[in-house]
Enzyme design. Structure first.
Site, PDB file in Angstrom:
ATOM      1  N   ALA A   8       0.847  -1.212   0.000  1.00 18.39           N
ATOM      2  CA  ALA A   8       0.000   0.000   0.000  1.00 18.39           C
ATOM      3  C   ALA A   8       0.873   1.249   0.000  1.00 18.39           C
ATOM      4  O   ALA A   8       0.460   2.311   0.449  1.00 18.39           O
ATOM      5  CB  ALA A   8      -0.920  -0.018   1.220  1.00 18.39           C
ATOM      6  N   ARG A  82      14.128   1.834  -5.485  1.00 19.13           N
ATOM      7  CA  ARG A  82      15.539   2.238  -5.486  1.00 19.13           C
ATOM      8  C   ARG A  82      15.698   3.684  -5.017  1.00 19.13           C
ATOM      9  O   ARG A  82      14.749   4.464  -5.012  1.00 19.13           O
ATOM     10  CB  ARG A  82      16.166   2.049  -6.870  1.00 19.13           C
ATOM     11  CG  ARG A  82      15.575   2.851  -7.985  1.00 19.13           C
ATOM     12  CD  ARG A  82      16.396   2.675  -9.267  1.00 19.13           C
ATOM     13  NE  ARG A  82      15.622   2.989 -10.448  1.00 19.13           N
ATOM     14  CZ  ARG A  82      16.160   3.152 -11.655  1.00 19.13           C
ATOM     15  NH1 ARG A  82      17.459   3.022 -11.824  1.00 19.13           N
ATOM     16  NH2 ARG A  82      15.391   3.439 -12.695  1.00 19.13           N
ATOM     17  N   ARG A  88      17.766  -0.860 -10.769  1.00 15.17           N
ATOM     18  CA  ARG A  88      16.652  -1.698 -10.301  1.00 15.17           C
ATOM     19  C   ARG A  88      17.169  -3.088  -9.901  1.00 15.17           C
ATOM     20  O   ARG A  88      16.655  -3.710  -8.978  1.00 15.17           O
ATOM     21  CB  ARG A  88      15.604  -1.851 -11.413  1.00 15.17           C
ATOM     22  CG  ARG A  88      14.936  -0.534 -11.825  1.00 15.17           C
ATOM     23  CD  ARG A  88      13.995  -0.806 -12.995  1.00 15.17           C
ATOM     24  NE  ARG A  88      13.327   0.389 -13.488  1.00 15.17           N
ATOM     25  CZ  ARG A  88      13.815   1.218 -14.411  1.00 15.17           C
ATOM     26  NH1 ARG A  88      15.006   1.013 -14.920  1.00 15.17           N
ATOM     27  NH2 ARG A  88      13.105   2.257 -14.812  1.00 15.17           N
ATOM     28  N   SER A 119       6.893  -5.087  -8.705  1.00 15.88           N
ATOM     29  CA  SER A 119       8.129  -4.948  -7.915  1.00 15.88           C
ATOM     30  C   SER A 119       9.360  -5.170  -8.796  1.00 15.88           C
ATOM     31  O   SER A 119       9.355  -6.025  -9.684  1.00 15.88           O
ATOM     32  CB  SER A 119       8.138  -5.968  -6.770  1.00 15.88           C
ATOM     33  OG  SER A 119       6.903  -5.957  -6.095  1.00 15.88           O
ATOM     34  N   ASN A 120      10.408  -4.423  -8.512  1.00 18.48           N
ATOM     35  CA  ASN A 120      11.641  -4.507  -9.309  1.00 18.48           C
ATOM     36  C   ASN A 120      12.681  -5.421  -8.694  1.00 18.48           C
ATOM     37  O   ASN A 120      12.669  -5.615  -7.474  1.00 18.48           O
ATOM     38  CB  ASN A 120      12.230  -3.091  -9.456  1.00 18.48           C
ATOM     39  CG  ASN A 120      11.637  -2.352 -10.629  1.00 18.48           C
ATOM     40  OD1 ASN A 120      11.481  -2.912 -11.709  1.00 18.48           O
ATOM     41  ND2 ASN A 120      11.298  -1.082 -10.422  1.00 18.48           N
ATOM     42  N   ASP A 148       6.950   2.531 -19.652  1.00 16.88           N
ATOM     43  CA  ASP A 148       8.049   3.024 -20.492  1.00 16.88           C
ATOM     44  C   ASP A 148       7.505   3.651 -21.777  1.00 16.88           C
ATOM     45  O   ASP A 148       8.034   4.657 -22.260  1.00 16.88           O
ATOM     46  CB  ASP A 148       9.025   1.877 -20.804  1.00 16.88           C
ATOM     47  CG  ASP A 148       9.580   1.249 -19.535  1.00 16.88           C
ATOM     48  OD1 ASP A 148       9.674   1.961 -18.514  1.00 16.88           O
ATOM     49  OD2 ASP A 148       9.912   0.049 -19.548  1.00 16.88           O
ATOM     50  N   ARG A 151       6.212   7.086 -21.063  1.00 17.80           N
ATOM     51  CA  ARG A 151       7.335   8.038 -20.954  1.00 17.80           C
ATOM     52  C   ARG A 151       7.904   8.359 -22.339  1.00 17.80           C
ATOM     53  O   ARG A 151       8.317   9.490 -22.607  1.00 17.80           O
ATOM     54  CB  ARG A 151       8.422   7.445 -20.040  1.00 17.80           C
ATOM     55  CG  ARG A 151       7.977   7.433 -18.593  1.00 17.80           C
ATOM     56  CD  ARG A 151       9.039   6.846 -17.688  1.00 17.80           C
ATOM     57  NE  ARG A 151       8.614   6.942 -16.302  1.00 17.80           N
ATOM     58  CZ  ARG A 151       9.001   6.108 -15.353  1.00 17.80           C
ATOM     59  NH1 ARG A 151       9.830   5.120 -15.627  1.00 17.80           N
ATOM     60  NH2 ARG A 151       8.575   6.276 -14.118  1.00 17.80           N
ATOM     61  N   HIS A 175      12.721  -4.025 -18.583  1.00 13.35           N
ATOM     62  CA  HIS A 175      12.422  -2.767 -17.868  1.00 13.35           C
ATOM     63  C   HIS A 175      13.648  -2.391 -17.040  1.00 13.35           C
ATOM     64  O   HIS A 175      13.685  -2.547 -15.828  1.00 13.35           O
ATOM     65  CB  HIS A 175      11.176  -2.966 -16.988  1.00 13.35           C
ATOM     66  CG  HIS A 175      10.800  -1.745 -16.212  1.00 13.35           C
ATOM     67  ND1 HIS A 175      10.445  -0.563 -16.803  1.00 13.35           N
ATOM     68  CD2 HIS A 175      10.725  -1.531 -14.873  1.00 13.35           C
ATOM     69  CE1 HIS A 175      10.171   0.329 -15.879  1.00 13.35           C
ATOM     70  NE2 HIS A 175      10.344  -0.231 -14.693  1.00 13.35           N
TER      71      HIS A 175
HETATM   72  N1  NAD Z   1       7.547  -2.128 -12.784  1.00 12.26           N
HETATM   73  C1  NAD Z   1       7.503  -0.813 -12.743  1.00 12.26           C
HETATM   74  O1  NAD Z   1       7.317  -0.144 -13.763  1.00 12.26           O
HETATM   75  C2  NAD Z   1       7.649  -0.102 -11.424  1.00 12.26           C
HETATM   76  C3  NAD Z   1       7.313   1.246 -11.297  1.00 12.26           C
HETATM   77  C4  NAD Z   1       7.449   1.865 -10.055  1.00 12.26           C
HETATM   78  C5  NAD Z   1       7.909   1.137  -8.959  1.00 12.26           C
HETATM   79  N2  NAD Z   1       8.229  -0.158  -9.118  1.00 12.26           N
HETATM   80  C6  NAD Z   1       8.658  -0.976  -7.994  1.00 12.26           C
HETATM   81  O2  NAD Z   1       7.531  -1.191  -7.148  1.00 12.26           O
HETATM   82  C7  NAD Z   1       7.983  -1.428  -5.811  1.00 12.26           C
HETATM   83  C8  NAD Z   1       7.212  -0.533  -4.833  1.00 12.26           C
HETATM   84  O3  NAD Z   1       7.567   0.807  -5.018  1.00 12.26           O
HETATM   85  P1  NAD Z   1       6.924   1.935  -4.068  1.00 12.26           P
HETATM   86  O4  NAD Z   1       7.443   3.219  -4.541  1.00 12.26           O
HETATM   87  O5  NAD Z   1       5.463   1.725  -3.960  1.00 12.26           O
HETATM   88  O6  NAD Z   1       7.598   1.558  -2.671  1.00 12.26           O
HETATM   89  P2  NAD Z   1       7.029   1.891  -1.208  1.00 12.26           P
HETATM   90  O7  NAD Z   1       8.150   1.673  -0.260  1.00 12.26           O
HETATM   91  O8  NAD Z   1       6.330   3.197  -1.208  1.00 12.26           O
HETATM   92  O9  NAD Z   1       5.918   0.767  -0.974  1.00 12.26           O
HETATM   93  C9  NAD Z   1       6.227  -0.599  -0.853  1.00 12.26           C
HETATM   94  C10 NAD Z   1       5.293  -1.181   0.195  1.00 12.26           C
HETATM   95  O10 NAD Z   1       5.480  -2.600   0.227  1.00 12.26           O
HETATM   96  C11 NAD Z   1       5.247  -2.999   1.570  1.00 12.26           C
HETATM   97  N3  NAD Z   1       5.776  -4.346   1.796  1.00 12.26           N
HETATM   98  C12 NAD Z   1       7.062  -4.713   1.976  1.00 12.26           C
HETATM   99  N4  NAD Z   1       7.114  -6.057   2.179  1.00 12.26           N
HETATM  100  C13 NAD Z   1       5.857  -6.512   2.113  1.00 12.26           C
HETATM  101  C14 NAD Z   1       5.272  -7.800   2.233  1.00 12.26           C
HETATM  102  N5  NAD Z   1       6.007  -8.899   2.450  1.00 12.26           N
HETATM  103  N6  NAD Z   1       3.933  -7.915   2.135  1.00 12.26           N
HETATM  104  C15 NAD Z   1       3.159  -6.815   1.917  1.00 12.26           C
HETATM  105  N7  NAD Z   1       3.654  -5.574   1.794  1.00 12.26           N
HETATM  106  C16 NAD Z   1       4.989  -5.417   1.883  1.00 12.26           C
HETATM  107  C17 NAD Z   1       5.926  -1.915   2.388  1.00 12.26           C
HETATM  108  O11 NAD Z   1       5.469  -1.908   3.729  1.00 12.26           O
HETATM  109  C18 NAD Z   1       5.554  -0.659   1.611  1.00 12.26           C
HETATM  110  O12 NAD Z   1       4.386  -0.047   2.118  1.00 12.26           O
HETATM  111  C19 NAD Z   1       9.488  -1.186  -5.828  1.00 12.26           C
HETATM  112  O13 NAD Z   1      10.166  -2.422  -5.954  1.00 12.26           O
HETATM  113  C20 NAD Z   1       9.702  -0.359  -7.097  1.00 12.26           C
HETATM  114  O14 NAD Z   1      10.991  -0.484  -7.618  1.00 12.26           O
HETATM  115  C21 NAD Z   1       8.112  -0.787 -10.320  1.00 12.26           C
HETATM  116  O1  LMR Z   2      12.778   3.550 -11.690  1.00 15.39           O
HETATM  117  C1  LMR Z   2      12.422   2.761 -10.842  1.00 15.39           C
HETATM  118  O2  LMR Z   2      13.225   2.190 -10.085  1.00 15.39           O
HETATM  119  C2  LMR Z   2      10.961   2.483 -10.626  1.00 15.39           C
HETATM  120  C3  LMR Z   2      10.244   2.060 -11.860  1.00 15.39           C
HETATM  121  O3  LMR Z   2      10.790   0.919 -12.421  1.00 15.39           O
HETATM  122  C4  LMR Z   2      10.119   3.174 -12.854  1.00 15.39           C
HETATM  123  O4  LMR Z   2      10.505   2.985 -13.999  1.00 15.39           O
HETATM  124  O5  LMR Z   2       9.606   4.252 -12.473  1.00 15.39           O
END
Ligand code: NAD
Ligand code: LMR
Length: 308
Positions: A8, A82, A88, A119-120, A148, A151, A175
């Site tokens: 969340a 990150r 990533r 998740s990354n 992507d 963007r 990615h």
């Molecule tokens: N694929 C993409 O395009 C993309 C884009 C943005 C972010 N991401 C990735 O998404 C992930 C989340 O990013 P964010 O900015 O929301 O981070 P964030 O820290 O704001 O949120 C992550 C949440 O995960 C929760 N969490 C951790 N372990 C957990 C578990 N075992 N069970 C349930 N919840 C758990 C944490 O408490 C936290 O609230 C990161 O790995 C980020 O790199 C990927």
């Molecule tokens: O850049 C990152 O680490 C988060 C995500 O994969 C993004 O592209 O925004």
């Protein structure tokens, strides 16, 4: 239509918000491990319902997967983001353990669920979700290419001095900062190839800016982005929930398509009620094929770090 979002945090809450605002789902369950956090985010979002005009019911839970039971779609955003200067791929150590346990819990309570992995490092986490759950490949989707590509369109519109709605384009490949393959040859402004309007040099700049889109935002924000990621996830969820048959580049387990096997990487797919309904095998130029092959090598190298 019941949708679970695990994590969340920034991306999970943004994704829940966009899903609710689009008002196509009856229920969104937010789950987090931080005590009270998902409940708080859900309550805050529900207090926007009368303001934003949606009827989607959003609830939160601290770690109780029984509340996610019989979800149609589940989104995995749990894990660390990150910090500036990181890649990533450096997140794999912590995030692999999280994604492994979350994916296992989700399918225990929702055996028919379609999983969207965020998740990354996303392509490797999508591959890991396959290894952990054994779900058929059409039911595991990695979100990266949709973001992507958004963007890429932003950067194209900027270079063209055009409204974004006039621009189309797609990014395939991994990615990652190095692995993305923006398909500049196929990008258009209202059906006209963008190369008719801007120089090759400017187009190369667009390509480079697109590839480091996530890193650029991470440097500015001190953590990674969430609005466009949340909106991109909500687009995939809506395409599945509303059986839209839209094409998005998504990370999917390949079995010979594009000459690639046994990895998840971004290619165009049709999304509908069954998840990935088709991998769209488009004709790439030799240069694009070699960039995709190089990108796949990078993803495979990261997959090799997994303990599966
Ligand atoms: N694929 C993409 O395009 C993309 C884009 C943005 C972010 N991401 C990735 O998404 C992930 C989340 O990013 P964010 O900015 O929301 O981070 P964030 O820290 O704001 O949120 C992550 C949440 O995960 C929760 N969490 C951790 N372990 C957990 C578990 N075992 N069970 C349930 N919840 C758990 C944490 O408490 C936290 O609230 C990161 O790995 C980020 O790199 C990927
Ligand atoms: O850049 C990152 O680490 C988060 C995500 O994969 C993004 O592209 O925004």
């Amino acid at each position: 239509m019941k949708i679970t979002v695990v994590g969340a945090g920034a991306v999970g809450a943004s994704c829940a918000e966009y899903i609710a605002i689009k008002d196509f789902a009856s229920e969104v369950v937010l789950l987090d491990i931080k005590e009270g956090f998902a409940e708080g985010k859900a309550m805050d979002l529900m207090q926007t319902a009368s303001l934003n005009g949606f009827d989607t019911k959003i609830t939160g839970t601290t770690g109780d997967y029984s509340k996610t039971a019989n979800s149609d779609i589940a989104v995995i955003t749990s894990g660390i983001p990150r910090k500036p200067g990181m890649t990533r791929e450096e997140l794999i150590g912590i995030n692999a353990g999280i994604v492994k346990s979350v994916a296992g819990e989700l399918i225990k309570h929702s055996p028919d669920v379609i999983l969207i992995v965020v998740s990354n490092p996303m392509d490797t986490m999508t591959y890991l979700a396959h290894k952990v759950t054994g779900l058929p490949k059409h039911r595991i989707i990695g979100m990266g290419g949709a973001l992507d590509s958004a963007r890429f369109k932003y950067r194209l519109a900027e270079a063209l001095g055009a409204p974004i709605s006039d621009v189309d384009g797609m990014v395939i490949g991994g990615h990652s900062d190095k692995g993305m393959v923006p398909l500049t040859r196929l990008a258009t402004r209202n059906s006209v190839p963008v190369s008719e309007f801007i120089s090759e040099e400017r187009l190369n700049q667009v390509m480079e800016d697109t590839k480091v889109g996530g890193a650029t935002l991470t440097k500015l924000l001190g953590t990674s982005a969430w609005y466009a990621p949340g909106a991109a996830v909500s687009g995939l969820v809506q395409a599945i929930a509303c059986d839209q048959k839209k094409i998005f580049p998504c990370s999917t387990l390949l079995d010979g398509e594009y000459g690639l096997k046994d990895l998840c990487i971004g290619v165009p797919v049709v999304l509908g009620k069954n998840g990935i309904e088709k991998v769209v095998d488009i004709q790439l130029s030799d240069a694009e094929k070699s960039k995709l092959a190089e990108s796949a090598e990078g993803v495979k190298k990261t997959n090799g770090l997994l303990d599966v």
